[in-house]
Structures are given as structure tokens and as C-alpha cells.
Write a protein that holds these residues in place. Sequence first.
Motif, PDB file in Angstrom:
ATOM      1  N   LEU A 117       0.840  -1.200   0.000  1.00  0.00           N
ATOM      2  CA  LEU A 117       0.000   0.000   0.000  1.00  0.00           C
ATOM      3  C   LEU A 117       0.875   1.251   0.000  1.00  0.00           C
ATOM      4  O   LEU A 117       2.005   1.235   0.479  1.00  0.00           O
ATOM      5  CB  LEU A 117      -0.911   0.019   1.229  1.00  0.00           C
ATOM      6  CG  LEU A 117      -1.887  -1.157   1.373  1.00  0.00           C
ATOM      7  CD1 LEU A 117      -2.509  -1.149   2.760  1.00  0.00           C
ATOM      8  CD2 LEU A 117      -2.971  -1.100   0.303  1.00  0.00           C
ATOM      9  N   LYS A 118       0.329   2.342  -0.525  1.00  0.00           N
ATOM     10  CA  LYS A 118       0.957   3.662  -0.399  1.00  0.00           C
ATOM     11  C   LYS A 118       0.138   4.430   0.629  1.00  0.00           C
ATOM     12  O   LYS A 118      -1.019   4.776   0.381  1.00  0.00           O
ATOM     13  CB  LYS A 118       0.983   4.394  -1.745  1.00  0.00           C
ATOM     14  CG  LYS A 118       1.994   3.854  -2.744  1.00  0.00           C
ATOM     15  CD  LYS A 118       2.028   4.721  -3.992  1.00  0.00           C
ATOM     16  CE  LYS A 118       3.151   4.275  -4.936  1.00  0.00           C
ATOM     17  NZ  LYS A 118       2.919   2.909  -5.444  1.00  0.00           N
ATOM     18  N   ILE A 119       0.727   4.703   1.779  1.00  0.00           N
ATOM     19  CA  ILE A 119      -0.002   5.303   2.894  1.00  0.00           C
ATOM     20  C   ILE A 119       0.603   6.654   3.246  1.00  0.00           C
ATOM     21  O   ILE A 119       1.801   6.768   3.498  1.00  0.00           O
ATOM     22  CB  ILE A 119       0.023   4.389   4.136  1.00  0.00           C
ATOM     23  CG1 ILE A 119      -0.501   2.987   3.774  1.00  0.00           C
ATOM     24  CG2 ILE A 119      -0.799   4.998   5.265  1.00  0.00           C
ATOM     25  CD1 ILE A 119      -0.389   1.984   4.913  1.00  0.00           C
ATOM     26  N   PHE A 120      -0.243   7.674   3.290  1.00  0.00           N
ATOM     27  CA  PHE A 120       0.146   9.020   3.698  1.00  0.00           C
ATOM     28  C   PHE A 120      -0.537   9.331   5.024  1.00  0.00           C
ATOM     29  O   PHE A 120      -1.673   8.920   5.260  1.00  0.00           O
ATOM     30  CB  PHE A 120      -0.299  10.053   2.651  1.00  0.00           C
ATOM     31  CG  PHE A 120       0.283   9.858   1.286  1.00  0.00           C
ATOM     32  CD1 PHE A 120       1.373  10.608   0.855  1.00  0.00           C
ATOM     33  CD2 PHE A 120      -0.261   8.931   0.410  1.00  0.00           C
ATOM     34  CE1 PHE A 120       1.903  10.435  -0.412  1.00  0.00           C
ATOM     35  CE2 PHE A 120       0.267   8.741  -0.867  1.00  0.00           C
ATOM     36  CZ  PHE A 120       1.355   9.503  -1.270  1.00  0.00           C
ATOM     37  N   THR A 121       0.139  10.085   5.894  1.00  0.00           N
ATOM     38  CA  THR A 121      -0.475  10.436   7.172  1.00  0.00           C
ATOM     39  C   THR A 121       0.061  11.748   7.721  1.00  0.00           C
ATOM     40  O   THR A 121       1.203  12.135   7.431  1.00  0.00           O
ATOM     41  CB  THR A 121      -0.275   9.311   8.209  1.00  0.00           C
ATOM     42  OG1 THR A 121      -1.027   9.613   9.395  1.00  0.00           O
ATOM     43  CG2 THR A 121       1.196   9.158   8.578  1.00  0.00           C
ATOM     44  N   ASP A 122      -0.760  12.412   8.530  1.00  0.00           N
ATOM     45  CA  ASP A 122      -0.347  13.606   9.266  1.00  0.00           C
ATOM     46  C   ASP A 122      -0.222  13.301  10.757  1.00  0.00           C
ATOM     47  O   ASP A 122      -0.021  14.195  11.565  1.00  0.00           O
ATOM     48  CB  ASP A 122      -1.351  14.748   9.056  1.00  0.00           C
ATOM     49  CG  ASP A 122      -2.736  14.406   9.588  1.00  0.00           C
ATOM     50  OD1 ASP A 122      -3.160  13.232   9.450  1.00  0.00           O
ATOM     51  OD2 ASP A 122      -3.424  15.310  10.114  1.00  0.00           O
ATOM     52  N   SER A 123      -0.348  12.017  11.125  1.00  0.00           N
ATOM     53  CA  SER A 123      -0.375  11.594  12.523  1.00  0.00           C
ATOM     54  C   SER A 123       0.934  10.937  12.925  1.00  0.00           C
ATOM     55  O   SER A 123       1.365   9.949  12.321  1.00  0.00           O
ATOM     56  CB  SER A 123      -1.530  10.612  12.747  1.00  0.00           C
ATOM     57  OG  SER A 123      -1.401   9.943  13.983  1.00  0.00           O
ATOM     58  N   LEU A 124       1.575  11.447  13.961  1.00  0.00           N
ATOM     59  CA  LEU A 124       2.807  10.839  14.470  1.00  0.00           C
ATOM     60  C   LEU A 124       2.603   9.412  14.972  1.00  0.00           C
ATOM     61  O   LEU A 124       3.380   8.517  14.628  1.00  0.00           O
ATOM     62  CB  LEU A 124       3.392  11.721  15.575  1.00  0.00           C
ATOM     63  CG  LEU A 124       4.147  12.972  15.113  1.00  0.00           C
ATOM     64  CD1 LEU A 124       4.365  13.910  16.294  1.00  0.00           C
ATOM     65  CD2 LEU A 124       5.483  12.593  14.491  1.00  0.00           C
ATOM     66  N   PRO A 125       1.567   9.130  15.793  1.00  0.00           N
ATOM     67  CA  PRO A 125       1.368   7.746  16.241  1.00  0.00           C
ATOM     68  C   PRO A 125       1.125   6.780  15.078  1.00  0.00           C
ATOM     69  O   PRO A 125       1.588   5.646  15.110  1.00  0.00           O
ATOM     70  CB  PRO A 125       0.139   7.846  17.152  1.00  0.00           C
ATOM     71  CG  PRO A 125       0.146   9.256  17.644  1.00  0.00           C
ATOM     72  CD  PRO A 125       0.642  10.056  16.484  1.00  0.00           C
ATOM     73  N   VAL A 126       0.400   7.236  14.060  1.00  0.00           N
ATOM     74  CA  VAL A 126       0.160   6.386  12.891  1.00  0.00           C
ATOM     75  C   VAL A 126       1.480   6.094  12.180  1.00  0.00           C
ATOM     76  O   VAL A 126       1.758   4.949  11.799  1.00  0.00           O
ATOM     77  CB  VAL A 126      -0.844   7.049  11.927  1.00  0.00           C
ATOM     78  CG1 VAL A 126      -0.835   6.359  10.564  1.00  0.00           C
ATOM     79  CG2 VAL A 126      -2.242   7.027  12.531  1.00  0.00           C
ATOM     80  N   ALA A 127       2.301   7.133  11.989  1.00  0.00           N
ATOM     81  CA  ALA A 127       3.592   6.944  11.321  1.00  0.00           C
ATOM     82  C   ALA A 127       4.466   5.958  12.082  1.00  0.00           C
ATOM     83  O   ALA A 127       5.120   5.089  11.488  1.00  0.00           O
ATOM     84  CB  ALA A 127       4.299   8.287  11.176  1.00  0.00           C
ATOM     85  N   VAL A 128       4.483   6.062  13.400  1.00  0.00           N
ATOM     86  CA  VAL A 128       5.288   5.148  14.228  1.00  0.00           C
ATOM     87  C   VAL A 128       4.767   3.721  14.098  1.00  0.00           C
ATOM     88  O   VAL A 128       5.550   2.763  13.994  1.00  0.00           O
ATOM     89  CB  VAL A 128       5.268   5.609  15.700  1.00  0.00           C
ATOM     90  CG1 VAL A 128       5.882   4.542  16.604  1.00  0.00           C
ATOM     91  CG2 VAL A 128       6.019   6.919  15.856  1.00  0.00           C
ATOM     92  N   ALA A 129       3.436   3.566  14.091  1.00  0.00           N
ATOM     93  CA  ALA A 129       2.845   2.231  13.976  1.00  0.00           C
ATOM     94  C   ALA A 129       3.193   1.565  12.654  1.00  0.00           C
ATOM     95  O   ALA A 129       3.277   0.338  12.559  1.00  0.00           O
ATOM     96  CB  ALA A 129       1.332   2.316  14.140  1.00  0.00           C
TER      97      ALA A 129
END
Length: 251
Positions: A117-129
Motif C-alpha cells: 500500500l501507499k499510505i500518507f499520514t499527518d499523525s505521528l502515532p500512525v507513522a510510528v505504527a
Amino acid sequence: MLLMDERRERILEKLVSTGSVHVSELAKEFSVTYETIRKDLAHLEEQGYLVKSHGGATLKQNAIENPFTVRERENIDDKQAVARRAIELIPEGSSLIIATGSTILELAKLLSLKSGLKIFTDSLPVAVALIKSDNQVFFFGGELRDQSSSVCGGWTVSQIRQVKVDLCFIGTDGFANLDGPTSPSSSDAFIDQVIIEHSERRYVLADRSKFRRKSLYRICGWDQIDTLVTNEGVDAQDLEALRGKTEVSLV
């Protein structure tokens, strides 16, 4: 025994989780006098967090933006059930934006076991996960925001506007008025609006408690959302009213 500031923080966390507290129960839990608890509640009332009532206090509606560390512990079983349904909505090889939110984080944990998948995020916890997953993960830059553990501002917006993804998932603080998902933060609401604009399909993830809550800033109208994923057991009239505005997927 907890220090005064620690005790008051714990009282506030309990108030956020349950909506109300009782002097007698708090005095027993923290091994202090009734008078000490009353002083704690008076202090929190002065800060605008609660309204004192006979024998206790209730959370003041829309008074605070709950810290992310508090929100991620609330209704965890319901949130995990919503996340399990949400992951079924993601086709293989998709591009998607995962916004900020505690239910969204549960989805990210499941996505960490996926690949391709190509996943974009603005969330630090999401990025760490997602950092060790076999997906391609992009983190939007911007000004760090402590309350939501995310980024915001013009830099964030400019990066989101450079992509057009297959689907997005956003969270919400509630929608008791049923006009649309809401956020306690104007900056987070604006970021979510931009995310919605740059996604082909738009999903809101919300546990059942969000039917009883709302916040200051509407993110969008339900006509801009393809599907709300939530739990069974909500009020039948509220559910019927919402189904007249958008698709609802129950778990």
C-alpha cells in the motif's frame, strides 16, 4: 499518595472517560478527604473543564480537547472492531491517507501487517505504527501539534494538495447533532477537509460513543462522506436519520 497536580489530572481523565464523577468515589479511590476532592473539583471548574453538581461534577460539553493519550484508551474494544471492518474496505495496492485519531490508530496497527500500500499520514502515532511495515509510508510535514499528536499548518496543506489518493480515513470527536463529523480543533478540522478533497472515497471511523458527543468545528457535511463505520447498539432514530445522509456500516 499522588501529588495534587497528578490527582487532578487523574480526576480529569476519569471525567473525560465517564462524563461524570462523584466526590465519595474519588475520595475513596485517592485516599483523601471529601473536602480535598471538593477543592480539586472547584479548581477544575475554574479552569472551565467541568460543572459541579450535588455530590460530584459533570464534564462541561466542548470544554476541552482531550489529549490523544487519554482518547486512545477510551472504548478500545469498540475502536478495534471498527478498525477491523475498515481494513476490509481497502483494496490491494491502494493509495490512502490515514488522518489523526485514536480509532484511526487502531486501523494503522492492522495496516502494519499488510504490504503493497501507499499510505500518507499527518499523525505521528500512525507513522510510528507503520514505520516497520512493508508498505510505502509518507509523513506530511508541518507544525507539530501536541493535543492531537499530529502536524498542521500551511506546509502540511501544501503537501496534501500534491497527492490524489484512492481513499482516506478520518476520525471525529462526535456528531450528536448529526450535521457532520466534528473536531475540537479548527486546525485539525481544516487538515481533514483538505484530505477529503484529495481522496476519491472518504470514510469516517467512529465508535458508538460519538453519537452522543460533538465538538466545536464541523469537518464536513455527510454528503462528502461515502461511509461511516461504527458499532451496533446505537439509538435507532439517530441511526435512521444518519442513513438518510450517508452510508452506515455497522460492526
